[in-house]
Each structure stands twice: as C-alpha cells, then as structure tokens.
Scaffold this motif. Structure first.
Motif, PDB file in Angstrom:
ATOM      1  N   ARG A 351       1.129  -1.457  -0.288  1.00 34.35           N
ATOM      2  CA  ARG A 351      -0.152   0.271  -0.171  1.00 34.35           C
ATOM      3  C   ARG A 351       0.639   1.562  -0.312  1.00 34.35           C
ATOM      4  O   ARG A 351       0.984   2.240  -1.088  1.00 34.35           O
ATOM      5  CB  ARG A 351      -0.602   0.313   1.510  1.00 34.35           C
ATOM      6  CG  ARG A 351      -1.860   1.137   1.202  1.00 34.35           C
ATOM      7  CD  ARG A 351      -3.097   1.081   1.916  1.00 34.35           C
ATOM      8  NE  ARG A 351      -2.155   0.363   3.578  1.00 34.35           N
ATOM      9  CZ  ARG A 351      -2.307  -1.050   4.130  1.00 34.35           C
ATOM     10  NH1 ARG A 351      -3.077  -1.431   3.349  1.00 34.35           N
ATOM     11  NH2 ARG A 351      -2.140  -0.854   5.233  1.00 34.35           N
ATOM     12  N   THR A 352       1.328   1.316   0.444  1.00 35.63           N
ATOM     13  CA  THR A 352       2.862   2.462   0.866  1.00 35.63           C
ATOM     14  C   THR A 352       2.978   2.510  -0.563  1.00 35.63           C
ATOM     15  O   THR A 352       4.087   3.860  -0.820  1.00 35.63           O
ATOM     16  CB  THR A 352       4.175   2.849   1.516  1.00 35.63           C
ATOM     17  OG1 THR A 352       3.322   2.393   3.309  1.00 35.63           O
ATOM     18  CG2 THR A 352       4.793   3.555   2.015  1.00 35.63           C
ATOM     19  N   GLU A 355       1.374   3.967  -2.871  1.00 36.06           N
ATOM     20  CA  GLU A 355       1.558   5.464  -2.844  1.00 36.06           C
ATOM     21  C   GLU A 355       2.333   6.507  -3.319  1.00 36.06           C
ATOM     22  O   GLU A 355       1.890   7.323  -4.226  1.00 36.06           O
ATOM     23  CB  GLU A 355       1.049   5.716  -0.985  1.00 36.06           C
ATOM     24  CG  GLU A 355      -0.275   5.216  -0.968  1.00 36.06           C
ATOM     25  CD  GLU A 355      -0.729   5.264   0.438  1.00 36.06           C
ATOM     26  OE1 GLU A 355       0.263   5.615   1.247  1.00 36.06           O
ATOM     27  OE2 GLU A 355      -1.712   5.053   1.635  1.00 36.06           O
ATOM     28  N   TRP A 356       3.620   6.271  -2.988  1.00 39.46           N
ATOM     29  CA  TRP A 356       5.049   6.527  -3.439  1.00 39.46           C
ATOM     30  C   TRP A 356       4.398   6.721  -4.750  1.00 39.46           C
ATOM     31  O   TRP A 356       5.377   7.477  -5.309  1.00 39.46           O
ATOM     32  CB  TRP A 356       6.211   6.609  -2.329  1.00 39.46           C
ATOM     33  CG  TRP A 356       6.223   6.077  -0.660  1.00 39.46           C
ATOM     34  CD1 TRP A 356       5.328   7.148  -0.590  1.00 39.46           C
ATOM     35  CD2 TRP A 356       6.752   5.419  -0.092  1.00 39.46           C
ATOM     36  NE1 TRP A 356       5.170   7.020   1.086  1.00 39.46           N
ATOM     37  CE2 TRP A 356       6.056   6.135   1.211  1.00 39.46           C
ATOM     38  CE3 TRP A 356       8.080   5.369  -0.459  1.00 39.46           C
ATOM     39  CZ2 TRP A 356       7.650   6.075   1.807  1.00 39.46           C
ATOM     40  CZ3 TRP A 356       8.766   4.964   0.724  1.00 39.46           C
ATOM     41  CH2 TRP A 356       8.453   5.486   2.001  1.00 39.46           C
ATOM     42  N   ASP A 358       2.354   6.409  -7.142  1.00 39.40           N
ATOM     43  CA  ASP A 358       1.573   7.548  -7.424  1.00 39.40           C
ATOM     44  C   ASP A 358       1.869   8.831  -7.244  1.00 39.40           C
ATOM     45  O   ASP A 358       1.971   9.978  -8.603  1.00 39.40           O
ATOM     46  CB  ASP A 358       0.050   7.167  -6.905  1.00 39.40           C
ATOM     47  CG  ASP A 358      -0.423   6.101  -6.955  1.00 39.40           C
ATOM     48  OD1 ASP A 358      -0.029   5.793  -7.867  1.00 39.40           O
ATOM     49  OD2 ASP A 358      -1.169   5.806  -6.206  1.00 39.40           O
ATOM     50  N   GLU A 359       2.409   9.109  -6.336  1.00 38.45           N
ATOM     51  CA  GLU A 359       3.277  10.920  -6.498  1.00 38.45           C
ATOM     52  C   GLU A 359       4.349  11.288  -7.375  1.00 38.45           C
ATOM     53  O   GLU A 359       4.027  11.781  -7.930  1.00 38.45           O
ATOM     54  CB  GLU A 359       4.172  10.508  -4.420  1.00 38.45           C
ATOM     55  CG  GLU A 359       3.456  10.653  -3.574  1.00 38.45           C
ATOM     56  CD  GLU A 359       3.684  11.005  -2.334  1.00 38.45           C
ATOM     57  OE1 GLU A 359       5.051  11.043  -2.420  1.00 38.45           O
ATOM     58  OE2 GLU A 359       3.263  10.595  -1.470  1.00 38.45           O
TER      59      GLU A 359
END
Length: 384
Positions: A351-352, A355-356, A358-359
């Motif tokens: 999940r983390t 997210e990264w 995606d950034e």
C-alpha cells in the motif's frame, strides 16, 4: 567568503503516457524539448532510496560505462533528479520483451533461437569485457527496440549489476537475481545452513553465463529447467545441476547440438564454466545455416516450428513471470532496498509503495526544477 548558492535549472523534458508500472517505479514516455526525441523515462520516488542513493547511482555508473558502446545493450541517455524523484531516460523500446515477442511470431525455429542467443551472448561479452556483471539476466530484461521485423534486441535493467576489477571478480557474496535463473554459486550461501559441508563461494561474471543458458532452454521449450527454486530442496537441485531435457515430446524436435550447448552453459562449477567468448565459439552458434531437426512434414531442409510446443509447455508448466506475481516482485526488492523505509507486513508495504509510486507518477515537470544532472560524463549539481 562563502560559495554562491547554485540555482536549480528548468527541466528540459516533459513526460507523457505511462508505458509501464512496477512495484517501486513508473516508466513514462518523455520528450526532450530541444531535440524533440522520445525516450522511456524510469521515475523513482526518492523516498524509496533514503540511505540507499548509492544503489541507483551504481546503476547509472554502469550504464554510463556501457552506453553507446554496443547495439544490444540499452543506452542511458540522461539522468536527473528533482526534489522528489529520480529520472533515468533510456531508449524507447517498443518491441516488447523476449518471450512476448517470440510468442507473437507465426513461426520460431531452432536456428532462430540460436541467432537470438548468439546476439545476447555478444552483448554479454561486451558487458564482461567492461568489467561489469549483470546479475539479473532473464527474458524480462531482454527488450526489442521496435515492433519491426528487423528490431534489435537489447539487454536492459542493470539495477543489480556490479562494476568489478579483476581482483574482485569472485568476491561478491550477496544473494541476488530472479528465481529460476539464479546460478548455483548464489544459492550455496542461502542453503549452507542446511548443508554445512557445502562451501560458500563468491560469484562473478560466470553467473551471467548460467542465467543465459537457462534463457536458451526457456526459449526452446517455454519453461525453465529449475522451476522457481523457492524451497531449500529445489535450490539444492540447482546447486547440484539436476535438470532434464523432458518431456521428450518437446525435446525430440530439438537437436543434440542445442542440448550440448545448454550443458555447456549450465556447468555447476563456476570456476570452469565457459566465458562468453568461449560460448560464442560453440557449434550451435557457429554452424552455417543453423542446427536443427528436420520437420518430416516439410522438406529435409526445413526445421520444426517450435512455437506450438513452447506455448503448450509454458501453459502446462505454469511458467512464472514477475508481472503475474506482485508479491514475489515486491519481496525480491526488500533485501536490502526498501524494507526499512517501508516497514510493516506485506500488505502495508504494498500500500505504501503504491502511494509513493502514485506521487512519482503525478509530478509535473513543467513545475519542477532539476537539482542534480548527470549526462555524457558530466556531473552537474545545481542546488544543495
């Protein structure tokens, strides 16, 4: 008197459509504004690299050493950093990965396979001649530059590679590579706790010879000789070099010369495993017209089409592909790349990581400045 503060530079690239997405990076099409040339741009969030910046810099240094020197080795054209991300601009390879490309063909014969393998070994010889060990050779890292019939195959992804001098060539001991393609000397370290009499050895360029021997086996029949090697028992089979040319149905249409070539590469003792230069002299790669078993349905000079058996073999053996198993792909990079900066169990890490990534995917180079730039042998740090 204090040195003047360097100003960040405007970025000369703009990114476009997404070409691919991995567990820790995204690859996007990028255009260089001045030249109008298109590249494949690998974007890595700097959060993944906290305390490990040297790992990316190592890949960059390898590619600076190898780029522009061989047509079958991917070229790093540019490398730069923004405040948040690392950008690596490579050839825009649009022809697909090795196996994908083979399976799209209407026909694939043993001489075709030998020609591909010869080209790959030519690139490996160049890599080794420049004191670099790839350490993760597999079909996924063999790309074609265009969809055209005369497309050029290129060795890519030097993220696990090492630059070594002659004295260091067999001092590497860390476990690396992808299951199914890892050489025996790598597994010896991992299984030594269950085989205390087995000596732990280092590794060097010979591991690339083993991996490419596995690739040769794979493209002939659609599966690898050692499966995943995910248990100590299976790893011990790799260490002992236990494999077979089975089922016979798939190997009866392949020449004894090809089988001898694979044996030539899959020598357990890496100290006597042949070099890339020696491999290139093998009869399977040098016979004019190629070695093959004649197809009784055709003329005496027509080799079997290997594709039907290779596709069937891949299906029956449930051939493993990293893109089909995100958990293994993520776990592979958690030693020692990102486990400390991600933390938690697998689901939390995934999940983390998403997210990264995606950034990274959302960063707009129109609004970003370059804080570090390395290109054509120049290293330009433009801000502190």
């Amino acid at each position: 008197m204090a040195a003047p503060e360097l100003q960040a530079l405007a970025c000369q690239y703009r990114t476009g459509k997404t070409l691919g997405r991995g567990s820790f990076s995204v690859v996007k099409e990028a255009i260089h504004l001045d030249s109008g040339l298109l590249y494949a741009c690998k974007i890595i969030n700097k959060r993944f690299m906290v305390g490990r910046e040297g790992m990316v810099r190592n890949e960059v240094e390898i590619l600076r050493k190898l780029s522009y020197g061989h047509p079958n080795v991917v070229t790093l054209h540019d490398y730069f950093e923004t405040k948040n991300n690392i950008y690596l601009c490579f050839n825009l390879c649009t022809g697909g990965e090795l196996l994908e490309r083979i399976h799209r063909r209407s026909n694939f014969s043993e001489p075709d396979a030998a020609t591909l393998v010869k080209t790959i070994f030519g690139a490996i010889k160049y890599i080794h001649d420049n004191s670099v060990v790839h350490r993760d050779l597999k079909p996924d890292n063999l790309l074609f530059d265009t969809p055209a019939e005369d497309a050029v195959i290129q060795v890519a992804d030097f993220g696990l590679g090492k630059i070594m001098d002659e004295q260091q060539m067999y001092l590497l001991t860390e476990i690396c590579g992808t299951p199914g393609y890892i050489a025996p000397e790598i597994y010896r370290k991992r299984i030594s706790h269950t085989h205390p009499t087995l000596p732990t050895v280092g590794h060097g360029p010979a591991m690339d010879i083993w991996s490419t021997g596995v690739i040769a086996y794979y493209i002939l029949v659609g599966y690898t000789p050692f499966d995943l090697a995910t248990t100590d028992e299976k790893r011990a089979q790799v260490v002992a070099g236990v494999y077979r040319f089975e089922p016979e149905k798939y190997w009866d249409t392949i020449s004894e010369t090809a089988k001898d070539f694979i044996k030539h590469c899959l020598v357990v003792d890496h100290g006597v495993r042949p070099t890339a230069e020696t491999v290139l002299g093998h009869k399977w790669l040098t016979t004019e017209g190629g070695c093959f078993v004649s197809d009784p349905q055709g003329s005496t000079d027509e080799p079997y089409d290997l594709l039907p058996n290779a596709k069937e073999g891949a299906k029956k053996k449930h051939t493993w592909h990293p893109a089909q198993n995100g958990k293994r792909a993520l776990e592979r990079y958690t030693y020692p790349l990102v486990e400390n900066c991600l933390g938690g169990d697998f689901e939390t890490m995934r999940r983390t990581a998403n997210e990264w990534v995606d950034e990274s995917d959302k960063e707009d180079l129109n609004e970003s400045s370059i804080v570090h730039h390395l290109m054509c042998g120049r290293d330009v740090s433009v801000s502190q």
